[in-house]
Design a protein around this motif. Structure first.
Motif, PDB file in Angstrom:
ATOM      1  N   VAL A   1      41.207  -5.225  29.839  1.00 25.13           N
ATOM      2  CA  VAL A   1      41.526  -3.798  29.854  1.00 25.13           C
ATOM      3  C   VAL A   1      41.840  -3.382  31.277  1.00 25.13           C
ATOM      4  N   ASN A   2      42.678  -2.364  31.408  1.00 25.75           N
ATOM      5  CA  ASN A   2      42.959  -1.752  32.704  1.00 25.75           C
ATOM      6  C   ASN A   2      42.167  -0.456  32.774  1.00 25.75           C
ATOM      7  N   ARG A   3      41.532  -0.230  33.890  1.00 29.16           N
ATOM      8  CA  ARG A   3      40.767   0.996  34.094  1.00 29.16           C
ATOM      9  C   ARG A   3      41.577   1.898  35.020  1.00 29.16           C
ATOM     10  N   VAL A   4      41.875   3.105  34.550  1.00 28.80           N
ATOM     11  CA  VAL A   4      42.672   4.069  35.305  1.00 28.80           C
ATOM     12  C   VAL A   4      41.813   5.303  35.538  1.00 28.80           C
ATOM     13  N   CYS A   5      41.687   5.705  36.801  1.00 29.16           N
ATOM     14  CA  CYS A   5      40.892   6.884  37.164  1.00 29.16           C
ATOM     15  C   CYS A   5      41.796   7.934  37.795  1.00 29.16           C
ATOM     16  N   MET A   6      41.751   9.149  37.241  1.00 29.34           N
ATOM     17  CA  MET A   6      42.502  10.284  37.773  1.00 29.34           C
ATOM     18  C   MET A   6      41.677  11.536  37.547  1.00 29.34           C
ATOM     19  N   THR A   7      42.047  12.610  38.230  1.00 34.13           N
ATOM     20  CA  THR A   7      41.376  13.883  37.997  1.00 34.13           C
ATOM     21  C   THR A   7      41.850  14.447  36.662  1.00 34.13           C
ATOM     22  N   ARG A   8      41.084  15.418  36.164  1.00 34.19           N
ATOM     23  CA  ARG A   8      41.484  16.031  34.891  1.00 34.19           C
ATOM     24  C   ARG A   8      42.865  16.683  34.998  1.00 34.19           C
ATOM     25  N   ALA A   9      43.166  17.260  36.147  1.00 26.78           N
ATOM     26  CA  ALA A   9      44.480  17.881  36.353  1.00 26.78           C
ATOM     27  C   ALA A   9      45.585  16.822  36.296  1.00 26.78           C
ATOM     28  N   GLU A  10      45.335  15.661  36.894  1.00 27.65           N
ATOM     29  CA  GLU A  10      46.334  14.595  36.874  1.00 27.65           C
ATOM     30  C   GLU A  10      46.512  14.051  35.459  1.00 27.65           C
ATOM     31  N   TRP A  11      45.408  13.929  34.701  1.00 29.39           N
ATOM     32  CA  TRP A  11      45.534  13.482  33.308  1.00 29.39           C
ATOM     33  C   TRP A  11      46.355  14.480  32.503  1.00 29.39           C
ATOM     34  N   ALA A  12      46.118  15.769  32.717  1.00 30.64           N
ATOM     35  CA  ALA A  12      46.867  16.804  31.997  1.00 30.64           C
ATOM     36  C   ALA A  12      48.349  16.743  32.356  1.00 30.64           C
ATOM     37  N   ASP A  13      48.642  16.526  33.643  1.00 32.53           N
ATOM     38  CA  ASP A  13      50.030  16.425  34.079  1.00 32.53           C
ATOM     39  C   ASP A  13      50.704  15.192  33.468  1.00 32.53           C
ATOM     40  N   ALA A  14      49.995  14.068  33.444  1.00 33.49           N
ATOM     41  CA  ALA A  14      50.555  12.850  32.855  1.00 33.49           C
ATOM     42  C   ALA A  14      50.818  13.047  31.365  1.00 33.49           C
ATOM     43  N   SER A  15      49.903  13.716  30.694  1.00 33.44           N
ATOM     44  CA  SER A  15      50.082  13.982  29.269  1.00 33.44           C
ATOM     45  C   SER A  15      51.279  14.897  29.027  1.00 33.44           C
ATOM     46  N   ARG A  16      51.411  15.923  29.877  1.00 35.62           N
ATOM     47  CA  ARG A  16      52.552  16.845  29.745  1.00 35.62           C
ATOM     48  C   ARG A  16      53.870  16.120  29.939  1.00 35.62           C
ATOM     49  N   ARG A  17      53.929  15.269  30.998  1.00 36.54           N
ATOM     50  CA  ARG A  17      55.163  14.526  31.264  1.00 36.54           C
ATOM     51  C   ARG A  17      55.485  13.553  30.135  1.00 36.54           C
ATOM     52  N   THR A  18      54.464  12.934  29.568  1.00 37.82           N
ATOM     53  CA  THR A  18      54.677  12.010  28.450  1.00 37.82           C
ATOM     54  C   THR A  18      55.234  12.762  27.251  1.00 37.82           C
ATOM     55  N   GLY A  19      54.659  13.930  26.971  1.00 37.25           N
ATOM     56  CA  GLY A  19      55.144  14.746  25.855  1.00 37.25           C
ATOM     57  C   GLY A  19      56.589  15.171  26.052  1.00 37.25           C
ATOM     58  N   GLU A  20      56.941  15.542  27.281  1.00 36.74           N
ATOM     59  CA  GLU A  20      58.325  15.921  27.567  1.00 36.74           C
ATOM     60  C   GLU A  20      59.259  14.740  27.367  1.00 36.74           C
ATOM     61  N   GLY A  21      58.831  13.545  27.804  1.00 37.46           N
ATOM     62  CA  GLY A  21      59.661  12.349  27.623  1.00 37.46           C
ATOM     63  C   GLY A  21      59.875  12.021  26.156  1.00 37.46           C
ATOM     64  N   VAL A  22      58.823  12.140  25.359  1.00 37.89           N
ATOM     65  CA  VAL A  22      58.938  11.886  23.922  1.00 37.89           C
ATOM     66  C   VAL A  22      59.872  12.902  23.290  1.00 37.89           C
ATOM     67  N   ALA A  23      59.718  14.165  23.667  1.00 34.50           N
ATOM     68  CA  ALA A  23      60.589  15.214  23.119  1.00 34.50           C
ATOM     69  C   ALA A  23      62.050  14.953  23.490  1.00 34.50           C
ATOM     70  N   ASP A  24      62.313  14.521  24.714  1.00 30.26           N
ATOM     71  CA  ASP A  24      63.679  14.206  25.132  1.00 30.26           C
ATOM     72  C   ASP A  24      64.250  13.056  24.307  1.00 30.26           C
ATOM     73  N   MET A  25      63.447  12.005  24.109  1.00 29.35           N
ATOM     74  CA  MET A  25      63.931  10.866  23.318  1.00 29.35           C
ATOM     75  C   MET A  25      64.227  11.283  21.885  1.00 29.35           C
ATOM     76  N   GLN A  26      63.352  12.110  21.290  1.00 35.78           N
ATOM     77  CA  GLN A  26      63.572  12.555  19.921  1.00 35.78           C
ATOM     78  C   GLN A  26      64.817  13.429  19.824  1.00 35.78           C
ATOM     79  N   ARG A  27      64.987  14.299  20.810  1.00 31.03           N
ATOM     80  CA  ARG A  27      66.148  15.185  20.807  1.00 31.03           C
ATOM     81  C   ARG A  27      67.434  14.371  20.929  1.00 31.03           C
ATOM     82  N   ASN A  28      67.442  13.368  21.818  1.00 31.13           N
ATOM     83  CA  ASN A  28      68.637  12.555  22.007  1.00 31.13           C
ATOM     84  C   ASN A  28      68.899  11.660  20.794  1.00 31.13           C
ATOM     85  N   ALA A  29      67.835  11.165  20.161  1.00 25.15           N
ATOM     86  CA  ALA A  29      68.003  10.309  18.981  1.00 25.15           C
ATOM     87  C   ALA A  29      68.513  11.112  17.799  1.00 25.15           C
TER      88      ALA A  29
END
Length: 116
Positions: free
Chosen positions: A74-102
């Motif tokens: 396993v890989n252990r990744v440590c970030m602040t809660r704000a960084e986790w929220a930002d990563a989640s937001r960016r991931t959601g935007e990327g998924v939405a972009d892929m779905q929109r383009n598909a």
């Protein structure tokens, strides 16, 4: 004798050009390192600013993610809660972009060059 001198001089020229190319690559690597350091500093400053708003956002949270192709690693990744929220937001935007383009979100016209 002339052939030996010619081959030696060609060898030196090749070595010199390789060294110059390596130097150019090193310079570009230094610039990338500086850009990465600046990016990390900006991210840290942003995290600190967000933490000022809510102290809980500064709390470091570690998560373990499984390594593909391994049953036990396993890989252990440590970030602040704000960084986790930002990563989640960016991931959601990327998924939405892929779905929109598909789904045909980008319509191409008749371009003579073949692009959009």
């Amino acid at each position: 004798m002339n052939k030996l001198l010619l081959s030696a001089s060609l060898g030196l020229i090749c070595i010199g050009s390789a060294a110059m190319a390596q130097s150019d690559r090193d310079d570009r690597g230094d610039q990338r390192d500086q850009a990465a350091t600046q990016s990390q500093a900006n991210a840290q400053q942003q995290a600190e600013e967000e933490a000022e708003v809510d102290p809980r956002q500064a709390e470091v949270v570690c998560r373990s993610t499984p390594v593909l192709g391994s049953r036990t690693r396993v890989n252990r990744v440590c970030m602040t809660r704000a960084e986790w929220a930002d990563a989640s937001r960016r991931t959601g935007e990327g998924v939405a972009d892929m779905q929109r383009n598909a789904a045909g979100g980008l319509q191409c016209g008749n371009d003579p060059a073949g692009g959009c």
